[in-house]
Design a protein around this motif. Structure first.
Motif, PDB file in Angstrom:
ATOM      1  N   ARG A  67      43.200 -10.650 -11.663  1.00 10.04           N
ATOM      2  CA  ARG A  67      43.978 -10.317 -13.006  1.00 10.04           C
ATOM      3  C   ARG A  67      45.801 -10.290 -12.847  1.00 10.04           C
ATOM      4  O   ARG A  67      46.250  -9.516 -13.642  1.00 10.04           O
ATOM      5  CB  ARG A  67      43.792  -8.409 -12.184  1.00 10.04           C
ATOM      6  CG  ARG A  67      42.222  -8.340 -12.161  1.00 10.04           C
ATOM      7  CD  ARG A  67      42.579  -6.908 -11.674  1.00 10.04           C
ATOM      8  NE  ARG A  67      40.989  -5.929 -11.631  1.00 10.04           N
ATOM      9  CZ  ARG A  67      40.966  -4.753 -11.125  1.00 10.04           C
ATOM     10  NH1 ARG A  67      40.958  -4.033 -11.445  1.00 10.04           N
ATOM     11  NH2 ARG A  67      38.921  -4.345 -11.436  1.00 10.04           N
ATOM     12  N   GLY A  68      45.994 -11.440 -12.363  1.00 10.38           N
ATOM     13  CA  GLY A  68      46.933 -12.012 -12.869  1.00 10.38           C
ATOM     14  C   GLY A  68      47.927 -12.823 -11.355  1.00 10.38           C
ATOM     15  O   GLY A  68      48.819 -12.028 -11.479  1.00 10.38           O
ATOM     16  N   GLY A  69      47.319 -13.066 -10.590  1.00  6.49           N
ATOM     17  CA  GLY A  69      47.577 -12.266  -9.034  1.00  6.49           C
ATOM     18  C   GLY A  69      47.406 -14.626  -9.170  1.00  6.49           C
ATOM     19  O   GLY A  69      46.947 -15.425  -9.796  1.00  6.49           O
ATOM     20  N   LYS A  70      47.719 -14.950  -7.854  1.00  6.85           N
ATOM     21  CA  LYS A  70      47.450 -16.031  -7.075  1.00  6.85           C
ATOM     22  C   LYS A  70      46.769 -16.401  -6.134  1.00  6.85           C
ATOM     23  O   LYS A  70      46.893 -15.687  -5.164  1.00  6.85           O
ATOM     24  CB  LYS A  70      48.817 -17.024  -6.631  1.00  6.85           C
ATOM     25  CG  LYS A  70      48.426 -17.954  -5.994  1.00  6.85           C
ATOM     26  CD  LYS A  70      50.260 -18.502  -6.227  1.00  6.85           C
ATOM     27  CE  LYS A  70      49.570 -20.292  -5.390  1.00  6.85           C
ATOM     28  NZ  LYS A  70      51.524 -20.337  -4.877  1.00  6.85           N
ATOM     29  N   ILE A  71      45.399 -17.179  -6.019  1.00  6.55           N
ATOM     30  CA  ILE A  71      44.788 -17.087  -5.338  1.00  6.55           C
ATOM     31  C   ILE A  71      44.342 -18.483  -5.484  1.00  6.55           C
ATOM     32  O   ILE A  71      44.652 -19.602  -5.570  1.00  6.55           O
ATOM     33  CB  ILE A  71      43.351 -16.801  -5.625  1.00  6.55           C
ATOM     34  CG1 ILE A  71      43.149 -15.736  -6.062  1.00  6.55           C
ATOM     35  CG2 ILE A  71      42.033 -17.293  -4.685  1.00  6.55           C
ATOM     36  CD1 ILE A  71      42.266 -15.039  -7.093  1.00  6.55           C
ATOM     37  N   VAL A  72      44.129 -18.809  -3.463  1.00  5.04           N
ATOM     38  CA  VAL A  72      44.547 -20.662  -3.061  1.00  5.04           C
ATOM     39  C   VAL A  72      43.841 -20.306  -1.552  1.00  5.04           C
ATOM     40  O   VAL A  72      42.965 -19.584  -1.008  1.00  5.04           O
ATOM     41  CB  VAL A  72      45.968 -20.816  -2.307  1.00  5.04           C
ATOM     42  CG1 VAL A  72      45.675 -22.707  -1.769  1.00  5.04           C
ATOM     43  CG2 VAL A  72      47.120 -21.274  -2.867  1.00  5.04           C
ATOM     44  N   VAL A  73      42.379 -21.164  -2.181  1.00  7.00           N
ATOM     45  CA  VAL A  73      41.655 -20.985  -0.764  1.00  7.00           C
ATOM     46  C   VAL A  73      41.524 -22.103   0.196  1.00  7.00           C
ATOM     47  O   VAL A  73      41.517 -23.878  -0.497  1.00  7.00           O
ATOM     48  CB  VAL A  73      39.657 -21.107  -1.428  1.00  7.00           C
ATOM     49  CG1 VAL A  73      38.809 -21.064   0.003  1.00  7.00           C
ATOM     50  CG2 VAL A  73      40.228 -19.384  -2.197  1.00  7.00           C
TER      51      VAL A  73
END
Length: 87
Positions: A67-73
């Motif tokens: 919803r507008g965040g930052k995701i790093v996998v």
């Protein structure tokens, strides 16, 4: 920074910065502005609110609602994870 070690069998809501070590079996919600570093397995739905940050060292099994965040996998995601992920 808060630390969790173990298995969460209910949907976990992170409302403060934390290191999560283990398994989130029923999903995870990260509140606005919160940072979560997850080392382990994330099952179920993942909701990342605006300005929140999720870094995963492990496996995501489930749908991600960014919803507008930052995701790093740094690991693996399943086919339902979506496209807004930084490898």
């Amino acid at each position: 920074m808060k630390e969790f070690n173990g298995v969460s069998s209910s949907h976990y809501i992170a409302d403060e910065d934390m290191d999560f070590h283990g398994i989130a079996e029923a999903g995870l919600t990260i509140r606005r502005g919160v940072t979560v570093n997850l080392h382990g397995i994330l099952q179920g739905p993942v909701i990342v609110e605006p300005d929140a940050s999720l870094t995963v060292f492990g496996l995501i099994e489930g749908e991600i609602d960014d919803r507008g965040g930052k995701i790093v996998v740094h690991g693996l995601t399943d086919k339902d994870a979506g496209e807004n992920i930084t490898p």
